[in-house]
Write an enzyme that holds these catalytic residues in place. Structure first.
Site, PDB file in Angstrom:
ATOM      1  N   LYS A  29     -14.876   1.160   0.813  1.00 14.52           N
ATOM      2  CA  LYS A  29     -15.309   0.690   2.132  1.00 14.52           C
ATOM      3  C   LYS A  29     -16.759   0.222   2.121  1.00 14.52           C
ATOM      4  O   LYS A  29     -17.617   0.821   1.457  1.00 14.52           O
ATOM      5  CB  LYS A  29     -15.137   1.814   3.170  1.00 14.52           C
ATOM      6  CG  LYS A  29     -13.757   2.436   3.176  1.00 14.52           C
ATOM      7  CD  LYS A  29     -13.664   3.585   4.162  1.00 14.52           C
ATOM      8  CE  LYS A  29     -12.391   4.382   3.968  1.00 14.52           C
ATOM      9  NZ  LYS A  29     -12.440   5.247   2.766  1.00 14.52           N
ATOM     10  N   HIS A  54     -16.152  -0.291   6.954  1.00 14.26           N
ATOM     11  CA  HIS A  54     -16.046   1.133   7.315  1.00 14.26           C
ATOM     12  C   HIS A  54     -16.160   1.375   8.816  1.00 14.26           C
ATOM     13  O   HIS A  54     -15.467   2.221   9.375  1.00 14.26           O
ATOM     14  CB  HIS A  54     -17.126   1.935   6.578  1.00 14.26           C
ATOM     15  CG  HIS A  54     -16.761   3.362   6.348  1.00 14.26           C
ATOM     16  ND1 HIS A  54     -17.106   4.049   5.218  1.00 14.26           N
ATOM     17  CD2 HIS A  54     -16.063   4.240   7.099  1.00 14.26           C
ATOM     18  CE1 HIS A  54     -16.640   5.286   5.272  1.00 14.26           C
ATOM     19  NE2 HIS A  54     -16.015   5.420   6.414  1.00 14.26           N
ATOM     20  N   GLY A  65      -1.576   8.882   0.132  1.00 18.61           N
ATOM     21  CA  GLY A  65      -2.737   8.736  -0.735  1.00 18.61           C
ATOM     22  C   GLY A  65      -3.599   9.971  -0.778  1.00 18.61           C
ATOM     23  O   GLY A  65      -3.307  10.992  -0.149  1.00 18.61           O
ATOM     24  N   ILE A 106       0.833  -1.197   0.000  1.00 16.59           N
ATOM     25  CA  ILE A 106       0.000   0.000   0.000  1.00 16.59           C
ATOM     26  C   ILE A 106       0.873   1.255   0.000  1.00 16.59           C
ATOM     27  O   ILE A 106       1.733   1.412   0.869  1.00 16.59           O
ATOM     28  CB  ILE A 106      -0.973  -0.009   1.201  1.00 16.59           C
ATOM     29  CG1 ILE A 106      -1.859   1.227   1.206  1.00 16.59           C
ATOM     30  CG2 ILE A 106      -0.263  -0.180   2.514  1.00 16.59           C
ATOM     31  CD1 ILE A 106      -3.011   1.136   2.203  1.00 16.59           C
ATOM     32  N   PRO A 107       0.704   2.165  -0.961  1.00 14.55           N
ATOM     33  CA  PRO A 107       1.505   3.387  -0.999  1.00 14.55           C
ATOM     34  C   PRO A 107       1.325   4.213   0.275  1.00 14.55           C
ATOM     35  O   PRO A 107       0.213   4.342   0.779  1.00 14.55           O
ATOM     36  CB  PRO A 107       0.939   4.132  -2.221  1.00 14.55           C
ATOM     37  CG  PRO A 107       0.385   3.048  -3.088  1.00 14.55           C
ATOM     38  CD  PRO A 107      -0.186   2.038  -2.129  1.00 14.55           C
ATOM     39  N   ASP A 115      -8.303   6.878  -2.020  1.00 16.55           N
ATOM     40  CA  ASP A 115      -9.160   6.317  -0.974  1.00 16.55           C
ATOM     41  C   ASP A 115     -10.615   6.744  -1.194  1.00 16.55           C
ATOM     42  O   ASP A 115     -10.913   7.935  -1.249  1.00 16.55           O
ATOM     43  CB  ASP A 115      -8.687   6.794   0.403  1.00 16.55           C
ATOM     44  CG  ASP A 115      -9.511   6.193   1.518  1.00 16.55           C
ATOM     45  OD1 ASP A 115      -9.241   5.026   1.887  1.00 16.55           O
ATOM     46  OD2 ASP A 115     -10.431   6.875   2.021  1.00 16.55           O
ATOM     47  N   GLY A 124      -7.513  11.418  -0.263  1.00 18.35           N
ATOM     48  CA  GLY A 124      -8.864  11.224   0.247  1.00 18.35           C
ATOM     49  C   GLY A 124      -9.880  11.851  -0.686  1.00 18.35           C
ATOM     50  O   GLY A 124      -9.625  12.905  -1.278  1.00 18.35           O
ATOM     51  N   TYR A 164     -19.579   8.058   0.751  1.00 17.89           N
ATOM     52  CA  TYR A 164     -19.247   9.410   0.296  1.00 17.89           C
ATOM     53  C   TYR A 164     -20.197   9.870  -0.805  1.00 17.89           C
ATOM     54  O   TYR A 164     -20.300  11.070  -1.083  1.00 17.89           O
ATOM     55  CB  TYR A 164     -17.807   9.479  -0.222  1.00 17.89           C
ATOM     56  CG  TYR A 164     -16.746   9.167   0.797  1.00 17.89           C
ATOM     57  CD1 TYR A 164     -17.026   9.114   2.157  1.00 17.89           C
ATOM     58  CD2 TYR A 164     -15.426   8.913   0.402  1.00 17.89           C
ATOM     59  CE1 TYR A 164     -16.053   8.815   3.093  1.00 17.89           C
ATOM     60  CE2 TYR A 164     -14.446   8.622   1.324  1.00 17.89           C
ATOM     61  CZ  TYR A 164     -14.761   8.561   2.670  1.00 17.89           C
ATOM     62  OH  TYR A 164     -13.775   8.260   3.586  1.00 17.89           O
TER      63      TYR A 164
END
Length: 314
Positions: free
Chosen positions: A77, A110, A17, A13-14, A43, A19, A48
């Site tokens: 999520k 989540h 990131g 995983i970098p 992400d 959001g 959202y």
């Protein structure tokens, strides 16, 4: 690209990131520009309400950066109302389809609570008293096993959780279920040392959300500390000729040798670029870390109790 790698035979995983919580319209250009600048970790989340917009931004960004989808790390999520094992796969597929990415690199639970989805209700799924309406008979073990099955089907590459405490994680571990990532609120006023240390000892990568205090969130507590006016952070920023934001992001990435990544959010092109550059280039020293450690007041800005009136955290 810099990776978080705690507990794994190879990085996955970098460390830095982008959001994406925010407007479905504004997110398109923000994501596209972030990829153009150099972000490779995006992400996302169903709740959202903008994953189709994020997907459009990803498509544009890939074209501008002249890279393949495989060079991006995409996280989404599972929302609280989809914890029933019978609907987990359907929820995951919707995120994949809306994002247009073919598969997810990481899929997270989540929150640790399973809620009833209300017909025409708001996203909180609460009763008249404002308390969460929980779905009886659905356990986190059942939900997580269904998540693991998605990995076995090739829909996702990695599986993990978000907003989980040590007790939540221990329950999964004792059931023999592997957690690869735990995404948690983390910033100088809430360093989460206990959770991070436990995760590191158990091979779990931690991702820091709200690393800058979520100043634009409409449910942000009025008494939440202001990062930009904090004298300690301002002095360290002046010392390193950077912004307070750069200090907070560098602190999040550098406070552990491995196993920590951070996902700030901004829709401002100037900030998108400066966040990326400062987070990876500002180098804090021991004295800086000692000063920042004094800011720990255990202040949780994104507290589910304020949303659902039930205690989730220890």
């Amino acid at each position: 690209m810099s990776f978080a790698k705690t507990g794994y035979p190879k990085p996955f995983i970098p460390k830095f990131g982008f959001g994406t919580i925010g407007s479905p319209e504004d997110v398109v250009e923000a994501v596209a520009y972030a990829i153009e600048v150099g972000y490779r970790h995006i992400d996302c989340a169903y709740i959202y309400g903008n994953e189709k917009g994020v997907g459009k931004g990803i498509k544009i960004g890939l074209e501008r950066a002249n890279i393949e989808r495989s060079e991006l790390f995409i996280t989404s999520k599972l929302w609280n109302t989809f914890h029933n094992p019978n609907v987990v796969e359907k929820a995951c597929q919707k995120s994949i389809d809306d994002l247009g990415v073919g598969y997810l690199d990481l899929y997270l639970v989540h929150n640790s609570i399973a809620q009833v989805e209300l017909e025409g209700g708001d996203w909180r799924s609460v009763d008249k008293e404002g308390k969460a309406i929980l779905e009886e008979g659905v356990t986190i073990l059942q939900t997580y096993k269904a998540m693991v099955a998605l990995k076995e089907k090739g829909m996702i590459k990695h599986v993990g959780v978000s907003n989980f405490t040590v007790s939540h994680l221990l329950e999964l571990k004792q059931a023999g279920l592997e957690v690869e990532c735990n995404q948690i609120e983390l910033h100088p006023f809430l360093p989460q040392d206990r959770v991070i240390d436990w995760c590191r000892e158990n091979g779990i990568v931690c991702t820091a959300f709200s690393p800058l205090g979520t100043h634009s969130w409409d449910m942000r507590p009025k008494n939440a500390p202001n990062f930009f006016e904090n004298q300690v952070l301002k002095e360290i920023a002046e010392k390193h000729s950077c912004s307070v934001v750069g200090v907070a992001l560098a602190w999040a990435i550098q406070r552990r040798e491995d196993g920590l990544c951070v996902i700030p959010k901004s829709y401002n092109p100037k900030h998108i670029k400066s966040n990326y550059e400062e987070a990876l280039n500002v180098k804090l020293d021991k004295e800086d870390f000692e000063k920042i450690a004094t800011l720990n007041i255990g202040f949780r800005i994104v507290d589910p109790y304020n949303i659902w009136k039930i205690p989730i955290f220890d």
